[in-house]
Design a protein around this motif. Structure first.
Motif, PDB file in Angstrom:
ATOM      1  N   GLU A 314      27.922  48.530  40.649  1.00 48.60           N
ATOM      2  CA  GLU A 314      28.023  47.874  41.947  1.00 48.60           C
ATOM      3  C   GLU A 314      29.309  47.058  42.015  1.00 48.60           C
ATOM      4  OE1 GLU A 314      24.704  45.529  43.042  1.00 48.60           O
ATOM      5  OE2 GLU A 314      23.281  47.185  43.019  1.00 48.60           O
ATOM      6  N   PRO A 315      29.900  46.963  43.217  1.00 47.00           N
ATOM      7  CA  PRO A 315      31.062  46.082  43.369  1.00 47.00           C
ATOM      8  C   PRO A 315      30.677  44.630  43.112  1.00 47.00           C
ATOM      9  CG  PRO A 315      30.832  47.571  45.245  1.00 47.00           C
ATOM     10  CD  PRO A 315      29.571  47.677  44.450  1.00 47.00           C
ATOM     11  N   ILE A 316      31.678  43.796  42.917  1.00 43.88           N
ATOM     12  CA  ILE A 316      31.471  42.366  42.677  1.00 43.88           C
ATOM     13  C   ILE A 316      32.042  41.585  43.863  1.00 43.88           C
ATOM     14  CG2 ILE A 316      32.137  40.404  41.234  1.00 43.88           C
ATOM     15  CD1 ILE A 316      32.238  42.318  38.865  1.00 43.88           C
ATOM     16  N   ILE A 317      31.288  40.614  44.346  1.00 46.81           N
ATOM     17  CA  ILE A 317      31.794  39.679  45.348  1.00 46.81           C
ATOM     18  C   ILE A 317      31.930  38.323  44.669  1.00 46.81           C
ATOM     19  CG2 ILE A 317      31.383  38.522  47.543  1.00 46.81           C
ATOM     20  CD1 ILE A 317      29.851  40.916  48.484  1.00 46.81           C
ATOM     21  N   VAL A 318      33.142  37.762  44.679  1.00 47.52           N
ATOM     22  CA  VAL A 318      33.356  36.446  44.063  1.00 47.52           C
ATOM     23  C   VAL A 318      32.499  35.425  44.812  1.00 47.52           C
ATOM     24  CG1 VAL A 318      35.040  34.681  43.463  1.00 47.52           C
ATOM     25  CG2 VAL A 318      35.696  37.102  43.419  1.00 47.52           C
ATOM     26  N   PRO A 319      31.636  34.668  44.115  1.00 45.30           N
ATOM     27  CA  PRO A 319      30.708  33.744  44.794  1.00 45.30           C
ATOM     28  C   PRO A 319      31.437  32.681  45.613  1.00 45.30           C
ATOM     29  CG  PRO A 319      30.061  34.088  42.505  1.00 45.30           C
ATOM     30  CD  PRO A 319      31.411  34.722  42.666  1.00 45.30           C
ATOM     31  N   LEU A 320      30.730  32.201  46.643  1.00 50.64           N
ATOM     32  CA  LEU A 320      31.290  31.155  47.499  1.00 50.64           C
ATOM     33  C   LEU A 320      31.529  29.860  46.730  1.00 50.64           C
ATOM     34  CD1 LEU A 320      29.191  31.685  50.742  1.00 50.64           C
ATOM     35  CD2 LEU A 320      31.682  31.666  50.640  1.00 50.64           C
ATOM     36  N   ASP A 321      30.725  29.639  45.681  1.00 54.56           N
ATOM     37  CA  ASP A 321      30.835  28.385  44.928  1.00 54.56           C
ATOM     38  C   ASP A 321      31.524  28.559  43.579  1.00 54.56           C
ATOM     39  OD1 ASP A 321      28.896  29.890  43.744  1.00 54.56           O
ATOM     40  OD2 ASP A 321      27.386  28.305  43.644  1.00 54.56           O
ATOM     41  N   ALA A 322      32.243  29.688  43.387  1.00 54.86           N
ATOM     42  CA  ALA A 322      32.923  29.913  42.104  1.00 54.86           C
ATOM     43  C   ALA A 322      33.962  28.819  41.865  1.00 54.86           C
ATOM     44  CB  ALA A 322      33.595  31.280  42.089  1.00 54.86           C
ATOM     45  N   PRO A 323      33.941  28.140  40.711  1.00 53.50           N
ATOM     46  CA  PRO A 323      34.947  27.097  40.428  1.00 53.50           C
ATOM     47  C   PRO A 323      36.351  27.685  40.401  1.00 53.50           C
ATOM     48  CG  PRO A 323      33.101  26.958  38.897  1.00 53.50           C
ATOM     49  CD  PRO A 323      32.937  28.248  39.645  1.00 53.50           C
ATOM     50  N   PHE A 324      37.311  26.926  40.854  1.00 55.36           N
ATOM     51  CA  PHE A 324      38.695  27.366  40.813  1.00 55.36           C
ATOM     52  C   PHE A 324      39.228  27.243  39.382  1.00 55.36           C
ATOM     53  CE2 PHE A 324      38.203  25.557  45.172  1.00 55.36           C
ATOM     54  CZ  PHE A 324      38.243  26.767  45.843  1.00 55.36           C
ATOM     55  N   GLY A 325      40.231  28.070  39.047  1.00 55.24           N
ATOM     56  CA  GLY A 325      40.824  28.000  37.718  1.00 55.24           C
ATOM     57  C   GLY A 325      41.055  29.368  37.116  1.00 55.24           C
ATOM     58  N   ARG A 326      41.348  29.387  35.815  1.00 55.08           N
ATOM     59  CA  ARG A 326      41.695  30.595  35.084  1.00 55.08           C
ATOM     60  C   ARG A 326      40.466  31.170  34.399  1.00 55.08           C
ATOM     61  NH1 ARG A 326      46.094  33.844  35.780  1.00 55.08           N
ATOM     62  NH2 ARG A 326      46.502  35.091  33.940  1.00 55.08           N
ATOM     63  N   TYR A 327      40.181  32.459  34.646  1.00 51.65           N
ATOM     64  CA  TYR A 327      39.058  33.164  34.040  1.00 51.65           C
ATOM     65  C   TYR A 327      39.589  34.264  33.122  1.00 51.65           C
ATOM     66  CZ  TYR A 327      35.911  31.031  37.495  1.00 51.65           C
ATOM     67  OH  TYR A 327      35.173  30.148  38.251  1.00 51.65           O
ATOM     68  N   SER A 328      38.753  34.713  32.191  1.00 51.15           N
ATOM     69  CA  SER A 328      39.148  35.811  31.306  1.00 51.15           C
ATOM     70  C   SER A 328      37.940  36.698  31.024  1.00 51.15           C
ATOM     71  CB  SER A 328      39.717  35.278  29.983  1.00 51.15           C
ATOM     72  OG  SER A 328      38.722  34.558  29.272  1.00 51.15           O
ATOM     73  N   ALA A 329      38.227  37.918  30.611  1.00 53.65           N
ATOM     74  CA  ALA A 329      37.165  38.866  30.252  1.00 53.65           C
ATOM     75  C   ALA A 329      37.593  39.646  29.024  1.00 53.65           C
ATOM     76  CB  ALA A 329      36.869  39.812  31.403  1.00 53.65           C
ATOM     77  N   ILE A 330      36.647  39.844  28.104  1.00 54.33           N
ATOM     78  CA  ILE A 330      36.875  40.689  26.927  1.00 54.33           C
ATOM     79  C   ILE A 330      36.092  41.978  27.138  1.00 54.33           C
ATOM     80  CG2 ILE A 330      36.603  40.915  24.442  1.00 54.33           C
ATOM     81  CD1 ILE A 330      36.743  37.888  24.236  1.00 54.33           C
ATOM     82  N   ILE A 331      36.811  43.112  27.141  1.00 51.62           N
ATOM     83  CA  ILE A 331      36.204  44.416  27.400  1.00 51.62           C
ATOM     84  C   ILE A 331      36.277  45.240  26.128  1.00 51.62           C
ATOM     85  CG2 ILE A 331      36.345  46.494  28.822  1.00 51.62           C
ATOM     86  CD1 ILE A 331      38.120  44.278  30.579  1.00 51.62           C
ATOM     87  N   SER A 332      35.175  45.925  25.821  1.00 55.42           N
ATOM     88  CA  SER A 332      35.128  46.720  24.586  1.00 55.42           C
ATOM     89  C   SER A 332      34.417  48.041  24.842  1.00 55.42           C
ATOM     90  CB  SER A 332      34.385  45.945  23.486  1.00 55.42           C
ATOM     91  OG  SER A 332      34.177  46.765  22.350  1.00 55.42           O
TER      92      SER A 332
END
Length: 720
Positions: A314-332
């Motif tokens: 499913e697609p992702i919708i960034v939440p209305l209350d998502a905190p601002f700033g730098r995010y990261s993801a580790i994919i394996s």
């Protein structure tokens, strides 16, 4: 899985060959295997002739041959083992007695025979054998019959009650499908199209029936497409289905890098993301997302297919209350890891999202979010065909909160990706929701302004899925394709990792007039009009409206005349002189003005509103009266609806001022009740519901009687 009596050949190779040589594996066995081949390609048909369900198949070659690729039917998957065996299984399907399945394989050289084993649900052997292939048979297409002397041949191919179907109902890109039809004209030649592409032609028999097999081209995208049957008079019948991805293929190399696309460097709240990439074939993908403080806040999984492609379900919708700033993801993918990062920023002023990604037909689509407070916001909801279904201009209060909804109608509103266009203070956002299916990012095209000088460069903003490959065509004022670059009428454009691209169109040599830019990706299409060399100062302007009395929320159609190819500005003002909307338009090459983009807000106050058309020092006004008085009591009205093949004609029933649930009774001319319906009203006390007239209904006058908790109303309609 398919039953031999009704289901068609699914494979993607149509070859004109001689009659096949068929060698069954075991004449008395419980599973029969027949195979056909052409060069390195072989099709095996397994038929369950016993009394036990078949749950799996294993096939393998001799030591001097290797598999290159394979295809199988929907619901089944294949996996190649290190030992060179392909195991076909299904989580939901079995081959019941009397049923069959077809499997297509390609080898690195011509095969002398294929070994196979059929297994039950306990992995116990049912049958084992070896099949030696003959040649692929020709696909079956009914040839043109010679009508009998007493048979009346229709002069039309597509009739009102003509219908056809696609087998299977979930076809794959590159596969072969069977098309069957009934109630067409007898002995008529028909054409089969996928979208605008003609695929094949065939002829009906003397009963108006046909059956044929056609191949879906491999260059069509896995998306919703229209299958169309047309006759020589361009009368048509259409079925809209979603094409599935091509069937599994063994990649030529397993050394596929781990990648991820669909995550731009900068994100905003409510952004709509489709995440995909590549990985080790048939591997499990895991992605762990960390917030700006380094805490894991979400873990997603996906499965790479046999070609190494993966995509989140499913697609992702960034939440209305998502905190601002730098995010990261580790994919394996179990073999390697990849780290990616992005920043959520605050620059978007319109933050709206659907309450759910997928709505069911008949449900009310609901959106909420925020926009700039104490300012007007225009909202336009478009269906998958780009047709405006509803729109409104709402005043946002000091909270900035936005709520918007639209009650869908089952079997009437088109399923697919719907787009809510929100515009405020010159900023525009596109919000996606699905009706009947998960939404997908469509193609959008926007110009930085309406009118250009021929010495300027137009900046065209394109959005779609990450790395989409688009083609763009420019149509000139005489409706002919314009050469764009390299003496070609089209230009290829690849979107970036964020699904966006700005294309600069040089306008040197463009004469004055209105042009249309058309962008295509497979069956998806989007277009936008722009003008070159138009001037203000149009001379005398004369405008009018198609009516003088309007209600809040209605669209205003403005028609008029002025000098040809002139720029004009339309404004809509309320009785207090407040401007609600301004729109730049132009007159056509005949000096005609036609625009329906102005719409009264749902909160419009009663009184005289003014539409002004201005070009330089020239202008004209038209006054319209907004009436907000409400009809008292329960009211029911009926108007003609649509006609759908297989369902027949319909009427649209509208009820206003209803309270709670409304019961509807449909009575014939003798007062006999022929059907009873019941629907809850929405919060405005309205019900909008189609009713399909049953086949065989006798022509005449019918009555609809509606009753809510307190009142009763009725009206009549005529069946012709």
């Amino acid at each position: 899985m398919s039953k031999p009596s009704i289901r068609g050949v699914f494979l993607s190779i149509i070859l004109c060959l001689t009659v096949a040589i068929i060698i069954p594996a075991h004449a008395e066995g419980t599973v029969d295997a027949k195979s056909f081949s052409f060069e390195e390609t072989t099709i095996i048909e397994f038929t369950n002739t016993g009394n036990v369900d078949v749950s799996a198949f294993r096939i393998w070659l001799g030591s001097d041959n290797n598999f290159k690729s394979f295809k199988t039917e929907n619901g089944w998957i294949g996996e190649k083992t290190p030992q060179g065996v392909i195991i076909f299984t299904s989580s939901s399907e079995v081959i019941k007695p009397g049923e069959s399945i077809k499997i297509g394989i390609k080898t690195d050289k011509i095969s002398s025979g294929i070994n196979w084993k059929a297994l039950d649900k306990s992995d116990q052997q049912i049958e084992i054998g070896k099949t030696i292939a003959g040649e692929l048979p020709k696909p079956v297409t009914i040839s043109k019959p010679v009508p009998k002397s007493d048979t009346t041949v229709s002069e039309e191919g597509v009739l009102a009650n003509s219908a056809f179907r696609i087998i299977p109902e979930k076809p794959n890109v590159g596969s072969t499908i069977r098309v069957t039809g009934d109630n067409f004209g007898a002995g008529q030649e028909l054409d089969f199209f996928i979208n605008s592409n003609k695929i094949s032609s065939f002829v009906t028999n003397d009963a108006g029936y046909f059956i044929t097999t056609v191949k879906i081209p491999e260059n069509i995208d896995a998306d919703r497409v229209d299958f169309i049957i047309k006759d020589k008079d361009n009368q048509e019948k259409k079925i809209s289905l979603r094409l599935e991805e091509p069937m599994n293929r063994i990649p030529e190399s397993d050394n596929i890098p781990l990648t991820i696309v669909g995550l731009p460097e900068i994100l905003h709240r409510t952004d709509f993301l489709e995440i995909s990439g590549t990985a080790q074939p048939n591997s499990a993908i895991t992605a762990s997302v960390k917030d700006p403080e380094g805490k894991i806040i979400n873990t997603r999984t996906a499965k790479a297919d046999a070609k190494g492609n993966w995509k989140l379900a499913e697609p992702i919708i960034v939440p209305l209350d998502a905190p601002f700033g730098r995010y990261s993801a580790i994919i394996s993918d179990g073999r390697e890891e990849k780290t990616t990062s992005w920043t959520i920023e605050t620059s978007k002023v319109i933050l709206i999202k659907p309450i759910t990604l997928k709505f069911n037909p008949g449900e009310t689509m609901k959106f909420n979010g925020t926009a700039l407070p104490n300012k007007s916001l225009e909202l336009i909801l478009e269906d998958p065909l780009g047709i405006e279904k509803t729109s409104d201009i709402i005043e946002i209060d000091e909270t900035g909160n936005v709520e918007f909804e639209y009650p869908t109608i089952a079997n009437v509103d088109k399923e697919g990706t719907w787009t809510l266009v929100a515009e405020q203070d010159g900023k525009r956002e596109f919000i996606y929701a699905g009706l009947g299916e998960i939404p997908s990012i469509p193609i959008n095209i926007e110009f930085d302004k309406l009118n250009y000088k021929s010495t300027e460069t137009a900046k065209i903003s394109l959005t779609g899925k990450p790395l989409d490959k688009l083609t763009m065509l420019i149509v000139d004022p005489s409706d002919k394709p314009k050469i764009i670059a390299d003496n070609k009428n089209t230009v290829s454009i690849t979107l970036g990792q964020d699904g966006k691209k700005t294309y600069e169109l040089e306008l040197s040599g463009y004469s004055s007039g209105a042009y249309t830019a058309i962008v295509n990706k497979g069956a998806s299409k989007s277009s936008e009009v722009f003008t070159v060399g138009l001037q203000t100062g149009s001379g005398t302007i004369k405008i009018g409206s198609t009516k003088l009395d309007y209600r809040p929320g209605e669209a205003i159609l403005i028609l008029g005349d002025t000098k040809e190819n002139s720029l004009l500005t339309l404004t809509l003002s309320d009785p207090d002189g407040t401007v609600w909307k301004t729109k730049e338009i132009f007159s056509d090459k005949n000096g005609k003005i036609a625009d329906d983009s102005l719409r009264l807000p749902s909160s419009a106050e009663p009184g005289i509103w003014i539409v002004n058309a201005k070009s330089g020092s020239n202008f004209d006004n038209v006054e319209i009266e907004v009436i907000t008085s409400k009809e008292e009591g329960l009211v029911v009205t009926v108007e003609d609806g649509i006609e759908i093949s297989g369902y027949g004609k319909s009427i649209n029933i509208k009820v206003i001022n209803a309270e709670q649930t409304v019961k509807m009774s449909i009575l014939n001319s003798d007062g006999e009740e022929i059907e009873t319906l019941s629907f809850p009203s929405n919060k405005e006390g309205e019900i909008k519901q189609p009713w399909f007239i049953p086949k065989g209904t006798i022509p005449g006058t019918y009555t609809i009687k509606v009753t809510d908790a307190h009142n009763t109303a009725e009206t009549t309609f005529t069946v012709k």
